[in-house]
Motif scaffolding. Structure first.
Motif, PDB file in Angstrom:
ATOM      1  N   ARG A 253       0.835  -1.208   0.000  1.00  0.00           N
ATOM      2  CA  ARG A 253       0.000   0.000   0.000  1.00  0.00           C
ATOM      3  C   ARG A 253       0.863   1.248   0.000  1.00  0.00           C
ATOM      4  NH1 ARG A 253      -5.109  -2.138   3.336  1.00  0.00           N
ATOM      5  NH2 ARG A 253      -5.630  -3.661   1.732  1.00  0.00           N
ATOM      6  N   ASP A 254       1.985   1.163   0.690  1.00  0.00           N
ATOM      7  CA  ASP A 254       2.909   2.299   0.698  1.00  0.00           C
ATOM      8  C   ASP A 254       3.392   2.547  -0.732  1.00  0.00           C
ATOM      9  OD1 ASP A 254       4.110   4.319   2.126  1.00  0.00           O
ATOM     10  OD2 ASP A 254       6.002   3.220   2.325  1.00  0.00           O
ATOM     11  N   ALA A 255       3.611   1.455  -1.461  1.00  0.00           N
ATOM     12  CA  ALA A 255       4.047   1.573  -2.861  1.00  0.00           C
ATOM     13  C   ALA A 255       2.961   2.249  -3.693  1.00  0.00           C
ATOM     14  CB  ALA A 255       4.355   0.191  -3.430  1.00  0.00           C
ATOM     15  N   VAL A 256       1.708   1.864  -3.452  1.00  0.00           N
ATOM     16  CA  VAL A 256       0.589   2.471  -4.183  1.00  0.00           C
ATOM     17  C   VAL A 256       0.544   3.976  -3.912  1.00  0.00           C
ATOM     18  CG1 VAL A 256      -1.920   2.553  -4.360  1.00  0.00           C
ATOM     19  CG2 VAL A 256      -0.763   0.353  -4.244  1.00  0.00           C
ATOM     20  N   LEU A 257       0.763   4.337  -2.629  1.00  0.00           N
ATOM     21  CA  LEU A 257       0.738   5.754  -2.266  1.00  0.00           C
ATOM     22  C   LEU A 257       1.923   6.500  -2.885  1.00  0.00           C
ATOM     23  CD1 LEU A 257      -0.351   5.454   1.455  1.00  0.00           C
ATOM     24  CD2 LEU A 257      -1.715   6.344  -0.427  1.00  0.00           C
ATOM     25  N   ALA A 258       3.094   5.850  -2.844  1.00  0.00           N
ATOM     26  CA  ALA A 258       4.284   6.475  -3.422  1.00  0.00           C
ATOM     27  C   ALA A 258       4.079   6.688  -4.922  1.00  0.00           C
ATOM     28  CB  ALA A 258       5.505   5.592  -3.178  1.00  0.00           C
ATOM     29  N   LEU A 259       3.452   5.715  -5.557  1.00  0.00           N
ATOM     30  CA  LEU A 259       3.178   5.829  -7.002  1.00  0.00           C
ATOM     31  C   LEU A 259       2.206   6.985  -7.272  1.00  0.00           C
ATOM     32  CD1 LEU A 259       3.190   4.737  -9.933  1.00  0.00           C
ATOM     33  CD2 LEU A 259       1.289   3.275  -9.272  1.00  0.00           C
TER      34      LEU A 259
ATOM     35  N   ALA B  20      10.281   9.083  -7.092  1.00  0.00           N
ATOM     36  CA  ALA B  20       9.146   8.530  -6.341  1.00  0.00           C
ATOM     37  C   ALA B  20       8.658   7.225  -6.980  1.00  0.00           C
ATOM     38  CB  ALA B  20       8.009   9.547  -6.284  1.00  0.00           C
ATOM     39  N   ALA B  21       8.664   7.189  -8.320  1.00  0.00           N
ATOM     40  CA  ALA B  21       8.214   5.975  -9.020  1.00  0.00           C
ATOM     41  C   ALA B  21       9.180   4.818  -8.764  1.00  0.00           C
ATOM     42  CB  ALA B  21       8.101   6.245 -10.512  1.00  0.00           C
ATOM     43  N   ILE B  22      10.478   5.141  -8.773  1.00  0.00           N
ATOM     44  CA  ILE B  22      11.481   4.097  -8.521  1.00  0.00           C
ATOM     45  C   ILE B  22      11.326   3.565  -7.092  1.00  0.00           C
ATOM     46  CG2 ILE B  22      13.978   3.671  -8.274  1.00  0.00           C
ATOM     47  CD1 ILE B  22      14.288   5.675 -10.688  1.00  0.00           C
ATOM     48  N   GLU B  23      11.015   4.491  -6.166  1.00  0.00           N
ATOM     49  CA  GLU B  23      10.786   4.103  -4.763  1.00  0.00           C
ATOM     50  C   GLU B  23       9.558   3.173  -4.669  1.00  0.00           C
ATOM     51  OE1 GLU B  23      11.873   4.567  -1.695  1.00  0.00           O
ATOM     52  OE2 GLU B  23      10.130   4.708  -0.349  1.00  0.00           O
ATOM     53  N   ALA B  24       8.500   3.548  -5.379  1.00  0.00           N
ATOM     54  CA  ALA B  24       7.282   2.722  -5.382  1.00  0.00           C
ATOM     55  C   ALA B  24       7.574   1.338  -5.955  1.00  0.00           C
ATOM     56  CB  ALA B  24       6.186   3.402  -6.192  1.00  0.00           C
ATOM     57  N   ASN B  25       8.379   1.319  -7.019  1.00  0.00           N
ATOM     58  CA  ASN B  25       8.726   0.043  -7.646  1.00  0.00           C
ATOM     59  C   ASN B  25       9.591  -0.818  -6.727  1.00  0.00           C
ATOM     60  OD1 ASN B  25      11.102  -1.227  -9.754  1.00  0.00           O
ATOM     61  ND2 ASN B  25       8.965  -1.786 -10.060  1.00  0.00           N
ATOM     62  N   ARG B  26      10.465  -0.141  -5.967  1.00  0.00           N
ATOM     63  CA  ARG B  26      11.321  -0.866  -5.026  1.00  0.00           C
ATOM     64  C   ARG B  26      10.471  -1.504  -3.928  1.00  0.00           C
ATOM     65  NH1 ARG B  26      13.247  -0.184  -0.280  1.00  0.00           N
ATOM     66  NH2 ARG B  26      12.325   1.879  -0.031  1.00  0.00           N
ATOM     67  N   LEU B  27       9.461  -0.753  -3.442  1.00  0.00           N
ATOM     68  CA  LEU B  27       8.591  -1.264  -2.381  1.00  0.00           C
ATOM     69  C   LEU B  27       7.749  -2.437  -2.861  1.00  0.00           C
ATOM     70  CD1 LEU B  27       7.385   2.125  -0.901  1.00  0.00           C
ATOM     71  CD2 LEU B  27       8.662   0.394   0.349  1.00  0.00           C
ATOM     72  N   SER B  28       7.255  -2.339  -4.094  1.00  0.00           N
ATOM     73  CA  SER B  28       6.392  -3.402  -4.611  1.00  0.00           C
ATOM     74  C   SER B  28       6.691  -3.631  -6.090  1.00  0.00           C
ATOM     75  CB  SER B  28       4.920  -3.002  -4.410  1.00  0.00           C
ATOM     76  OG  SER B  28       4.091  -4.026  -4.862  1.00  0.00           O
ATOM     77  N   PRO B  29       7.644  -4.531  -6.394  1.00  0.00           N
ATOM     78  CA  PRO B  29       8.061  -4.720  -7.797  1.00  0.00           C
ATOM     79  C   PRO B  29       6.940  -5.239  -8.698  1.00  0.00           C
ATOM     80  CG  PRO B  29       9.583  -5.774  -6.261  1.00  0.00           C
ATOM     81  CD  PRO B  29       8.382  -5.385  -5.471  1.00  0.00           C
ATOM     82  N   ASP B  30       5.891  -5.846  -8.097  1.00  0.00           N
ATOM     83  CA  ASP B  30       4.818  -6.383  -8.949  1.00  0.00           C
ATOM     84  C   ASP B  30       3.669  -5.404  -9.160  1.00  0.00           C
ATOM     85  OD1 ASP B  30       4.061  -6.466  -6.365  1.00  0.00           O
ATOM     86  OD2 ASP B  30       3.196  -8.475  -6.405  1.00  0.00           O
TER      87      ASP B  30
END
Ligand SMILES: [Zn+2]
Length: 482
Positions: free
Chosen positions: A237-243, A261-271
């Motif tokens: 969910r943190d990844a969704v928010l970061a995205l 921010a997108a790279i951070e979101a991808n790092r949190l949730s690669p899928d």
């Protein structure tokens, strides 16, 4: 034995002493003259001793009598407090009885009865923190919003009941659709009780609805800390928010921050597909094809999706169809049996004009999962192979009524979305969109069949090049089911 002997000896000694004393006193001559109320009494020494003993007994009796009087007085006084206590206890009993009856009425859905009982309980108990809550809930049940709100406001005054009051008003504002006030109240409630799960959820939902991604990430962090959210869910969910944050930053034109921010979101949730795509596009604009490939391959392996394929094509925009097929073969190596892979490879073969290879790539999808996309691809292949117009038209007719295959669907309300978003457009739930096949596999087309020759006839008669047939048919088939 020895003790009894001692007592007998002591008794004998005492009697002997008294007898001796009495004999001595009787033998003594003279007496004492006592003057009582003008009369003179002459007492012998023995009488004198008796008189003294009588006086001592009289004083003792007097004292006893006084104590008895005091005790009686106290008793009478005490009786009065006991009576008032009896009445108090009676009031309390009646109050609690009304309170429990009110609660029962509330639980059984009798709002008006609950309100009457609440008023009664309030009269007897004089404990507003107990009865106000019942009144507020009963008022809410009977639809008396005004009374409910007034009562909740009363609860705000006391430290012990403030949270309940804030929460009550917040829920009312939510029901009224006043999300701004509801959000302010949710923040207040969250400050009072950061571990309260329902408050966390309400606040998070409102923050997501209002695109307050920064605030939502903080709330999400609090949820993790209080243990109401598993670590992996938090990460996702943190990844969704970061995205979502990244998208907003991108809209503001800050491409570098958005990329980070997108790279951070991808790092949190690669899928998380949209995050992977956005991160990959960031890498592509940096000229970092290797990272872009890695990010997209990881996402594709987790969940093959046409958008990933589109972004993967952007890594090398001007390659030959054969080079593209080669590059995509490495992407889809691990997911060769996935329908998405089969359709993607068929599309690539069509654009390379190798129609038999395209048919082979589709494999058994035509029989096993004939979605609108598969059937449209078949029409394109037939057209490319020079088949008769009627054959092409046949495939397109089938495509019109075929299921549409996987889409972004809300897990909570099953609403279908054209594009991914952090919240559901229909029910407002957060992070519920999943790429999957809708539950209703058949598209119902009442009274639509007689239109088919018109629609399909137009597409086929125009003798369009194969790719355009595909596009047009997709537009026709792409109408959301009603
Ligand atoms: Zn929904």
């Amino acid at each position: 034995m020895l003790w009894s002997l001692t007592k007998i000896i002591a008794f004998v000694l005492l009697v002997t002493a008294l007898t001796y004393g009495g004999t001595q006193l009787m033998e003594v001559d003279g007496g004492t003259t006592v003057d009582v109320a003008g009369q003179e009494f002459t007492l012998s020494p023995l009488e004198m001793v008796f008189a003294l003993v009588a006086l001592v007994v009289a004083v003792w009796l007097g004292l006893k009598l006084m104590a008895l009087l005091v005790a009686t007085f106290k008793f009478l006084n005490g009786d009065e407090t006991a009576i008032s206590r009896y009445f108090d206890r009676n009031r309390e009993r009646k109050g609690y009885e009304a309170l429990s009856e009110g609660m029962m009425a509330l639980a059984s859905g009798e709002g008006h009865l609950a309100m009457t009982k609440a008023a009664r309980a309030d009269k007897y108990l004089k404990q507003p923190q107990l009865t106000n809550l019942l009144t507020a809930q009963a008022a809410e049940m009977t639809g008396d919003r005004k009374t409910a709100e007034e009562t909740y406001k009363k609860l705000l005054a006391d430290d012990k009941t403030r949270f309940v009051g804030v929460r009550g008003i917040m829920k009312q504002k939510l029901a009224e659709g006043d999300t701004d006030t509801a959000m302010a109240l949710a923040q207040k409630a969250f400050a009072l009780k950061p571990k309260h799960e329902e408050t966390q959820d309400v606040l998070l939902r409102l923050q997501a609805e209002k695109s307050d991604w920064e605030g939502a990430r903080k709330t999400l962090g609090a949820k993790l800390k209080s243990g109401s959210l598993p670590r992996d869910v938090h990460k996702r969910r943190d990844a969704v928010l970061a995205l979502s944050q990244a998208r907003d930053i991108l809209d503001e034109g800050k491409t570098i921050e958005a990329r980070e921010a997108a790279i951070e979101a991808n790092r949190l949730s690669p899928d998380l597909i949209p995050a992977a795509i956005m991160a990959a596009r960031g890498f592509i604009s940096e000229g970092n094809a290797r990272y872009a490939t890695r990010v997209l391959t990881k996402a594709w392996n987790a969940q093959p999706h046409p958008d990933i394929a589109a972004a993967f094509a952007e890594i090398v925009p001007d390659e030959t169809p054969d080079a593209r097929i080669k590059r995509f073969t490495t992407l889809t190596k691990a997911t060769a049996d996935n329908p998405e892979t089969k359709m993607l490879m068929a599309e690539l073969q069509i654009s390379a004009e190798d129609f038999p290879a395209a048919k082979r790539a589709l494999g058994d999808l035509v029989e096993k999962q004939p979605t609108a996309r598969v059937l449209t691809l078949m029409a394109a292949i037939e057209r490319g192979e020079g088949a008769d117009n009627s054959v092409v038209r046949g495939w397109l007719t089938k495509a019109l009524t075929a299921p549409r295959g996987p889409q972004w669907i809300c897990d909570k309300c099953q609403h279908i979305h054209a594009t991914w978003g952090p919240t559901c457009d229909n029910c407002g739930a957060f992070d519920t969109l999943a790429w999957k096949t809708p539950p209703m596999s058949e598209v119902a087309m009442p009274a639509g069949t007689e239109m088919l020759p018109l629609i399909v006839g137009r597409a086929a008669d125009a003798a369009l090049p194969s790719t355009e047939v595909v596009e047009e048919a997709e537009i026709v088939a792409g109408e959301p089911p009603k």
